[in-house]
Design a protein around this motif. Structure first.
Motif, PDB file in Angstrom:
ATOM      1  N   MET A  43      25.033  26.331 -10.704  1.00 33.63           N
ATOM      2  CA  MET A  43      26.466  26.298 -10.425  1.00 33.63           C
ATOM      3  C   MET A  43      26.869  27.386  -9.436  1.00 33.63           C
ATOM      4  N   ALA A  44      26.287  28.567  -9.588  1.00 37.37           N
ATOM      5  CA  ALA A  44      26.610  29.669  -8.674  1.00 37.37           C
ATOM      6  C   ALA A  44      26.182  29.337  -7.249  1.00 37.37           C
ATOM      7  N   HIS A  45      25.016  28.693  -7.089  1.00 34.54           N
ATOM      8  CA  HIS A  45      24.556  28.327  -5.754  1.00 34.54           C
ATOM      9  C   HIS A  45      25.479  27.276  -5.140  1.00 34.54           C
ATOM     10  N   ALA A  46      25.926  26.323  -5.955  1.00 39.19           N
ATOM     11  CA  ALA A  46      26.844  25.296  -5.462  1.00 39.19           C
ATOM     12  C   ALA A  46      28.158  25.923  -4.999  1.00 39.19           C
ATOM     13  N   ALA A  47      28.629  26.926  -5.739  1.00 35.28           N
ATOM     14  CA  ALA A  47      29.868  27.599  -5.368  1.00 35.28           C
ATOM     15  C   ALA A  47      29.712  28.380  -4.073  1.00 35.28           C
ATOM     16  N   SER A  48      28.564  29.058  -3.925  1.00 35.61           N
ATOM     17  CA  SER A  48      28.358  29.884  -2.733  1.00 35.61           C
ATOM     18  C   SER A  48      28.144  29.039  -1.474  1.00 35.61           C
ATOM     19  N   LEU A  49      27.528  27.877  -1.627  1.00 31.50           N
ATOM     20  CA  LEU A  49      27.240  27.021  -0.472  1.00 31.50           C
ATOM     21  C   LEU A  49      28.432  26.188  -0.026  1.00 31.50           C
ATOM     22  N   ALA A  50      29.147  25.618  -0.993  1.00 29.85           N
ATOM     23  CA  ALA A  50      30.156  24.615  -0.642  1.00 29.85           C
ATOM     24  C   ALA A  50      31.513  24.852  -1.291  1.00 29.85           C
ATOM     25  N   GLY A  51      31.682  25.986  -1.962  1.00 24.67           N
ATOM     26  CA  GLY A  51      32.965  26.249  -2.597  1.00 24.67           C
ATOM     27  C   GLY A  51      33.233  25.391  -3.815  1.00 24.67           C
ATOM     28  N   SER A  52      32.178  24.886  -4.424  1.00 25.10           N
ATOM     29  CA  SER A  52      32.351  24.061  -5.622  1.00 25.10           C
ATOM     30  C   SER A  52      32.947  24.902  -6.753  1.00 25.10           C
ATOM     31  N   VAL A  53      33.702  24.231  -7.617  1.00 24.31           N
ATOM     32  CA  VAL A  53      34.467  24.924  -8.652  1.00 24.31           C
ATOM     33  C   VAL A  53      34.124  24.352 -10.022  1.00 24.31           C
ATOM     34  N   ILE A  54      33.997  25.214 -11.019  1.00 20.97           N
ATOM     35  CA  ILE A  54      33.820  24.755 -12.387  1.00 20.97           C
ATOM     36  C   ILE A  54      35.086  25.030 -13.179  1.00 20.97           C
ATOM     37  N   LEU A  55      35.523  24.032 -13.943  1.00 24.06           N
ATOM     38  CA  LEU A  55      36.662  24.169 -14.846  1.00 24.06           C
ATOM     39  C   LEU A  55      36.152  23.978 -16.275  1.00 24.06           C
ATOM     40  N   PRO A  56      35.884  25.059 -16.986  1.00 21.47           N
ATOM     41  CA  PRO A  56      35.472  24.903 -18.392  1.00 21.47           C
ATOM     42  C   PRO A  56      36.671  24.620 -19.278  1.00 21.47           C
ATOM     43  N   HIS A  57      36.379  24.168 -20.493  1.00 20.17           N
ATOM     44  CA  HIS A  57      37.400  23.904 -21.504  1.00 20.17           C
ATOM     45  C   HIS A  57      38.385  22.826 -21.064  1.00 20.17           C
ATOM     46  N   VAL A  58      37.849  21.799 -20.402  1.00 20.79           N
ATOM     47  CA  VAL A  58      38.644  20.658 -19.948  1.00 20.79           C
ATOM     48  C   VAL A  58      38.064  19.387 -20.576  1.00 20.79           C
ATOM     49  N   ARG A  59      38.842  18.707 -21.375  1.00 16.05           N
ATOM     50  CA  ARG A  59      38.395  17.471 -22.020  1.00 16.05           C
ATOM     51  C   ARG A  59      39.059  16.271 -21.342  1.00 16.05           C
ATOM     52  N   VAL A  60      38.248  15.342 -20.863  1.00 12.08           N
ATOM     53  CA  VAL A  60      38.764  14.127 -20.232  1.00 12.08           C
ATOM     54  C   VAL A  60      39.316  13.205 -21.313  1.00 12.08           C
ATOM     55  N   THR A  61      40.533  12.721 -21.098  1.00 16.42           N
ATOM     56  CA  THR A  61      41.198  11.867 -22.089  1.00 16.42           C
ATOM     57  C   THR A  61      41.448  10.452 -21.607  1.00 16.42           C
ATOM     58  N   GLY A  62      41.378  10.221 -20.296  1.00 18.64           N
ATOM     59  CA  GLY A  62      41.628   8.872 -19.806  1.00 18.64           C
ATOM     60  C   GLY A  62      41.317   8.726 -18.329  1.00 18.64           C
ATOM     61  N   LEU A  63      41.085   7.479 -17.900  1.00 17.77           N
ATOM     62  CA  LEU A  63      40.779   7.174 -16.508  1.00 17.77           C
ATOM     63  C   LEU A  63      41.684   6.041 -16.049  1.00 17.77           C
ATOM     64  N   ASP A  64      42.448   6.286 -14.983  1.00 15.18           N
ATOM     65  CA  ASP A  64      43.272   5.229 -14.386  1.00 15.18           C
ATOM     66  C   ASP A  64      42.429   4.454 -13.384  1.00 15.18           C
ATOM     67  N   VAL A  65      42.398   3.130 -13.515  1.00  8.76           N
ATOM     68  CA  VAL A  65      41.606   2.282 -12.627  1.00  8.76           C
ATOM     69  C   VAL A  65      42.529   1.310 -11.903  1.00  8.76           C
ATOM     70  N   LYS A  66      42.356   1.220 -10.574  1.00  7.57           N
ATOM     71  CA  LYS A  66      43.143   0.302  -9.754  1.00  7.57           C
ATOM     72  C   LYS A  66      42.278  -0.199  -8.607  1.00  7.57           C
ATOM     73  N   LYS A  67      42.228  -1.516  -8.447  1.00 11.57           N
ATOM     74  CA  LYS A  67      41.456  -2.137  -7.359  1.00 11.57           C
ATOM     75  C   LYS A  67      40.007  -1.643  -7.344  1.00 11.57           C
ATOM     76  N   HIS A  68      39.362  -1.719  -8.503  1.00 13.12           N
ATOM     77  CA  HIS A  68      37.939  -1.404  -8.640  1.00 13.12           C
ATOM     78  C   HIS A  68      37.592   0.050  -8.325  1.00 13.12           C
ATOM     79  N   ALA A  69      38.527   0.943  -8.559  1.00 13.57           N
ATOM     80  CA  ALA A  69      38.259   2.369  -8.325  1.00 13.57           C
ATOM     81  C   ALA A  69      39.058   3.215  -9.318  1.00 13.57           C
ATOM     82  N   ILE A  70      38.486   4.341  -9.700  1.00 14.69           N
ATOM     83  CA  ILE A  70      39.210   5.307 -10.527  1.00 14.69           C
ATOM     84  C   ILE A  70      40.147   6.088  -9.612  1.00 14.69           C
ATOM     85  N   THR A  71      41.429   6.017  -9.900  1.00  9.19           N
ATOM     86  CA  THR A  71      42.416   6.697  -9.056  1.00  9.19           C
ATOM     87  C   THR A  71      42.767   8.081  -9.585  1.00  9.19           C
TER      88      THR A  71
END
Length: 536
Positions: free
Chosen positions: A166-194
């Protein structure tokens, strides 16, 4: 090629990113690094913290593949190849200790006879070792060992592996980790998650918009698949393990028989990890080892390692294997990974979702590569995978997961202004400061995050003394205010005690009674117990 950008918070509670990875285990953080090496940034959402699921709830065994040669040749071959790559590219995360498969009197020797041929089918070359020589190499082995083979097993620190990815991903491309986040739902429209809907433990409801969504949630992957109207048959197999007070062997010790309970001892720094069971689960809300499971591990393991009968155990824990399949016999289910593109109607008919689950910690890099190939194809990114040849850098903040690391530093240079806060594992105040500064978010789980990223609370006292010292240091440093530190302290101690309950006998029972006298009798911490949330 799609226009790519860094993950960013558009407004409070609304994030936008090219790729959302759900799950911060070895596979999820490996995907983040693979993407970054191809020039793609991502946001990693995790409902607890790094390596909180199967990636952190295992032996720490870097498989040679020999364990699976009889029943799953393909998985064994993948472990052999990927294990060799991890040793080569991330040596700071690996102890290349080697392993022994041993049979004892009473074992079915037909399996021992067939073992070399099974290994050959997966490209593994075991070396037969005379039983007397095996006992000389590993004195803890039973004098009743009758057959032995050496294999290239190793142990790996999964926490450091994930943190470094994760640290390498952050240093190379600015990737971000968000801990303590629980996914509760996915909106789907025209065959894609919006939109991905989630709840952050501090911020509350948040929304994430991503061009591609990767489901790397391990045992919880099936739950996310149902959110898009598809199905993924999964078998949940709980494995229970014990941690010894001392390191009992230099090498990984395996029982030379088909995989079963209590047949592996894996060295990890100054301790050894014994396991494992296979218990069918239908509910993932309560994953905890039991006394009966620990006793089963011991009954089986004592035949090859008699000294375990008198050994002090400091902790027990359990993880869940995310196996794709059905039924209740987890031992017979393949350890291969499953990759769903979700572009078929029966898989949800989506253009921007990928699910990766199953597999082994040892094969995480391969799983990440195959998943990232699909994501980059959809984004129009043609850069090739580089994780097969690019070494994984070591990050200083991750190095504190190594047993004994702090002791070495303290012996060579210590200052009165940098006191030892954890005497069992020699963790100093400056180490705590460094780790807190590196945390992605300073929320109510600072102590849990410290425990994951350091050796705090992992020694024989299981946090009895160091937890109080660390909490005081965090108050002195302004990290904690009011009663928030006390609440975190109680939560941390409860999670430590959860791992002690199944092994409370002998010396560790006396240790626990001392901790109770200190925490409840002196500090009256039981008054806070009803107010906190268990994060373990």
């Amino acid at each position: 090629m799609a226009e790519l950008s860094l993950p960013r918070e558009l407004s409070p509670g609304v994030w936008q990113t090219d790729v959302l990875v759900i799950g911060a285990g070895a596979t999820g953080t490996g995907i983040a690094r693979d993407l970054a090496l191809r020039g793609v940034s991502c946001l990693v959402a995790e409902w607890r913290d790094v390596a909180a699921g199967a990636s952190g709830g295992n032996h720490g065994l870097l498989h040679s593949g020999a364990r699976y040669v009889a029943r799953d040749t393909e998985a064994a071959a993948e472990c052999r190849e990927e294990g060799a790559l991890v040793k080569q590219l991330a040596p700071h995360c690996v102890e290349d200790c080697g392993g022994l498969f041993v049979a004892v009197e009473g074992d079915d020797l037909s399996y021992a006879d067939a073992f070399p041929a099974y290994c050959a089918q997966a490209g593994i070359i075991p070396q037969e070792v005379d039983p007397q020589e095996a006992r000389a190499l590993e004195p803890a082995l039973s004098p009743k060992v009758v057959r032995a083979y050496a294999v290239p097993d190793a142990s790996v620190d999964p926490f450091r592996l994930c943190l470094d990815n994760m640290a390498h991903a952050a240093s190379l491309a600015g990737s971000v980790i968000l801990p303590h986040v629980r996914v509760t739902g996915l909106d789907v429209k025209k065959h894609a998650i919006t939109t991905v809907h989630a709840v952050h433990s501090v911020r509350g409801a948040i929304r994430i918009q991503a061009k591609q969504v990767v489901n790397a949630a391990g045992a919880w992957a099936a739950e996310l698949v149902t959110m898009v109207g598809a199905a993924l048959p999964m078998l949940f197999s709980k494995g229970t393990l014990l941690v010894t007070h001392d390191r009992l062997a230099k090498r990984v010790i395996n029982r030379l028989r088909p995989p079963g309970n209590g047949d592996i001892l894996v060295p990890g720094g100054t301790v050894s990890v014994l396991g494992t069971t296979s218990v069918h689960l239908t509910d993932l809300s309560h994953i905890q080892s039991t006394v009966a499971e620990e006793e089963e591990n011991l009954r089986e393991a004592i035949a090859m390692l008699p000294s375990l009968g008198k050994e002090r155990f400091i902790r027990a824990y359990a993880g869940v294997r995310p196996l794709v399949g059905s039924g209740e016999d987890a031992r017979s289910v393949s350890r291969n990974y499953t990759l769903l593109r979700h572009d078929k109607r029966k898989e949800g008919g989506l253009e921007n979702m990928v699910t990766i689950t199953g597999g082994k910690l040892t094969t995480y890099r391969l799983m990440a590569e195959k998943t990232t190939d699909v994501v980059c194809e959809r984004l129009g990114v043609t850069a090739p995978c580089r994780t097969r040849t690019e070494p994984l850098p070591s990050v200083s903040a991750s190095s504190w997961t190594e047993p004994g690391h702090s002791a070495k530093a303290w012996v060579t240079c210590h200052e009165p202004s940098n006191p030892v806060l954890c005497e069992c594992e020699m963790v100093q105040a400056d180490t705590v400061k460094e780790i807190v500064a590196s945390l992605p978010e300073k929320d109510q789980s600072v102590l849990h995050s410290l425990g994951l990223r350091s050796r705090v609370g992992k020694g024989p006292c299981q946090g009895a003394f160091c937890s109080i010292r660390v909490t005081a240091a965090l108050y002195d440093g302004g990290v904690f205010k009011s009663r928030e530190g006390i609440s975190q302290l109680v939560s941390f101690l409860r999670s430590r005690f959860k791992g002690q309950k199944p092994i409370l006998w002998g010396t560790q029972l006396a240790q626990s009674e001392l901790a109770e006298a200190l925490h409840c009798g002196l500090f009256s911490l039981e008054r806070e117990a009803s107010k906190e949330v268990d994060h373990d």
